[in-house]
Design a protein around this motif. Sequence first.
Motif, PDB file in Angstrom:
ATOM      1  N   ASN A  31     -15.388 -12.400  -1.963  1.00 25.75           N
ATOM      2  CA  ASN A  31     -14.762 -11.701  -0.843  1.00 25.75           C
ATOM      3  C   ASN A  31     -14.509 -12.613   0.350  1.00 25.75           C
ATOM      4  N   ILE A  32     -15.336 -13.640   0.525  1.00 27.07           N
ATOM      5  CA  ILE A  32     -15.075 -14.596   1.609  1.00 27.07           C
ATOM      6  C   ILE A  32     -13.783 -15.352   1.335  1.00 27.07           C
ATOM      7  N   PHE A  33     -13.637 -15.853   0.111  1.00 32.28           N
ATOM      8  CA  PHE A  33     -12.502 -16.715  -0.194  1.00 32.28           C
ATOM      9  C   PHE A  33     -11.249 -15.968  -0.642  1.00 32.28           C
ATOM     10  N   ALA A  34     -11.375 -14.730  -1.116  1.00 34.30           N
ATOM     11  CA  ALA A  34     -10.203 -13.998  -1.583  1.00 34.30           C
ATOM     12  C   ALA A  34      -9.959 -12.701  -0.823  1.00 34.30           C
ATOM     13  N   GLY A  35     -10.792 -12.381   0.163  1.00 30.84           N
ATOM     14  CA  GLY A  35     -10.617 -11.138   0.910  1.00 30.84           C
ATOM     15  C   GLY A  35      -9.282 -11.063   1.627  1.00 30.84           C
ATOM     16  N   TRP A  36      -8.809 -12.207   2.106  1.00 33.22           N
ATOM     17  CA  TRP A  36      -7.537 -12.245   2.832  1.00 33.22           C
ATOM     18  C   TRP A  36      -6.359 -11.825   1.957  1.00 33.22           C
ATOM     19  N   THR A  37      -6.495 -11.867   0.621  1.00 32.67           N
ATOM     20  CA  THR A  37      -5.378 -11.516  -0.254  1.00 32.67           C
ATOM     21  C   THR A  37      -4.999 -10.043  -0.152  1.00 32.67           C
ATOM     22  N   GLU A  38      -5.887  -9.228   0.425  1.00 35.42           N
ATOM     23  CA  GLU A  38      -5.562  -7.817   0.634  1.00 35.42           C
ATOM     24  C   GLU A  38      -4.333  -7.671   1.543  1.00 35.42           C
ATOM     25  N   ILE A  39      -4.106  -8.657   2.396  1.00 39.28           N
ATOM     26  CA  ILE A  39      -2.940  -8.638   3.280  1.00 39.28           C
ATOM     27  C   ILE A  39      -1.652  -8.632   2.451  1.00 39.28           C
ATOM     28  N   LEU A  40      -1.703  -9.217   1.262  1.00 36.53           N
ATOM     29  CA  LEU A  40      -0.535  -9.260   0.380  1.00 36.53           C
ATOM     30  C   LEU A  40      -0.527  -8.118  -0.636  1.00 36.53           C
ATOM     31  N   THR A  41      -1.702  -7.773  -1.169  1.00 38.42           N
ATOM     32  CA  THR A  41      -1.730  -6.793  -2.257  1.00 38.42           C
ATOM     33  C   THR A  41      -1.550  -5.349  -1.785  1.00 38.42           C
ATOM     34  N   GLU A  42      -2.059  -5.016  -0.616  1.00 36.75           N
ATOM     35  CA  GLU A  42      -1.930  -3.627  -0.140  1.00 36.75           C
ATOM     36  C   GLU A  42      -0.473  -3.232   0.118  1.00 36.75           C
ATOM     37  N   PRO A  43       0.344  -4.054   0.807  1.00 42.28           N
ATOM     38  CA  PRO A  43       1.750  -3.668   0.969  1.00 42.28           C
ATOM     39  C   PRO A  43       2.479  -3.548  -0.373  1.00 42.28           C
ATOM     40  N   LYS A  44       2.145  -4.423  -1.335  1.00 39.36           N
ATOM     41  CA  LYS A  44       2.770  -4.332  -2.655  1.00 39.36           C
ATOM     42  C   LYS A  44       2.380  -3.039  -3.349  1.00 39.36           C
ATOM     43  N   GLU A  45       1.102  -2.660  -3.244  1.00 43.91           N
ATOM     44  CA  GLU A  45       0.670  -1.388  -3.834  1.00 43.91           C
ATOM     45  C   GLU A  45       1.404  -0.218  -3.182  1.00 43.91           C
ATOM     46  N   ALA A  46       1.582  -0.269  -1.862  1.00 41.01           N
ATOM     47  CA  ALA A  46       2.301   0.799  -1.159  1.00 41.01           C
ATOM     48  C   ALA A  46       3.760   0.838  -1.594  1.00 41.01           C
ATOM     49  N   TYR A  47       4.368  -0.329  -1.768  1.00 41.27           N
ATOM     50  CA  TYR A  47       5.764  -0.394  -2.213  1.00 41.27           C
ATOM     51  C   TYR A  47       5.895   0.160  -3.626  1.00 41.27           C
ATOM     52  N   ASP A  48       4.991  -0.236  -4.520  1.00 46.56           N
ATOM     53  CA  ASP A  48       5.037   0.247  -5.901  1.00 46.56           C
ATOM     54  C   ASP A  48       4.833   1.749  -5.988  1.00 46.56           C
ATOM     55  N   ALA A  49       4.004   2.294  -5.098  1.00 41.71           N
ATOM     56  CA  ALA A  49       3.748   3.731  -5.090  1.00 41.71           C
ATOM     57  C   ALA A  49       4.812   4.497  -4.308  1.00 41.71           C
ATOM     58  N   LYS A  50       5.785   3.762  -3.765  1.00 40.99           N
ATOM     59  CA  LYS A  50       6.878   4.352  -2.979  1.00 40.99           C
ATOM     60  C   LYS A  50       6.352   5.132  -1.776  1.00 40.99           C
ATOM     61  N   THR A  51       5.352   4.546  -1.120  1.00 42.42           N
ATOM     62  CA  THR A  51       4.819   5.130   0.114  1.00 42.42           C
ATOM     63  C   THR A  51       5.161   4.200   1.270  1.00 42.42           C
ATOM     64  N   ASN A  52       4.607   4.453   2.423  1.00 40.39           N
ATOM     65  CA  ASN A  52       4.922   3.709   3.631  1.00 40.39           C
ATOM     66  C   ASN A  52       4.388   2.280   3.553  1.00 40.39           C
ATOM     67  N   VAL A  53       5.295   1.309   3.471  1.00 39.15           N
ATOM     68  CA  VAL A  53       4.909  -0.097   3.360  1.00 39.15           C
ATOM     69  C   VAL A  53       4.228  -0.566   4.641  1.00 39.15           C
ATOM     70  N   PHE A  54       4.658  -0.062   5.793  1.00 38.69           N
ATOM     71  CA  PHE A  54       4.039  -0.471   7.053  1.00 38.69           C
ATOM     72  C   PHE A  54       2.577  -0.036   7.115  1.00 38.69           C
ATOM     73  N   ARG A  55       2.287   1.123   6.546  1.00 32.08           N
ATOM     74  CA  ARG A  55       0.894   1.559   6.449  1.00 32.08           C
ATOM     75  C   ARG A  55       0.126   0.613   5.530  1.00 32.08           C
TER      76      ARG A  55
END
Length: 112
Positions: free
Chosen positions: A47-71
């Motif tokens: 989580n120390i070294f890969a936690g920052w990747t959430e900044i990239l994966t969460e918007p992609k998950e929102a886009y794939d789910a067709k929800t609010n990308v800004f959220r």
Amino acid sequence: MKKLMLALLAVGVLATPTMAFAEPSPWTTKTTYTDKAVGKLEFGFKNIFAGWTEILTEPKEAYDAKTNVFRGVGEGLWNGLADTVGGILHLATFPITQLDVPLPEGGTTIGS
């Protein structure tokens, strides 16, 4: 060192409402003390070294789910910060296996 401890305490207090809905960490299901301590140490490093990747994966998950990308961007920033700080806390407290710091969505999914 004192400022770091105060900052970690402040993040913990501010994140407490979020942690009420978080999943327990995966290392908590291990049976022996050694397995739990090693699992907590690995989880902290991950989580120390890969936690920052959430900044990239969460918007992609929102886009794939067709929800609010800004959220998804906001959630990614929050989860990335929480996963990284949580990883530091797991690393610092790995010998104390009774203490778990639940992370949003169970921590980072990189390497799982």
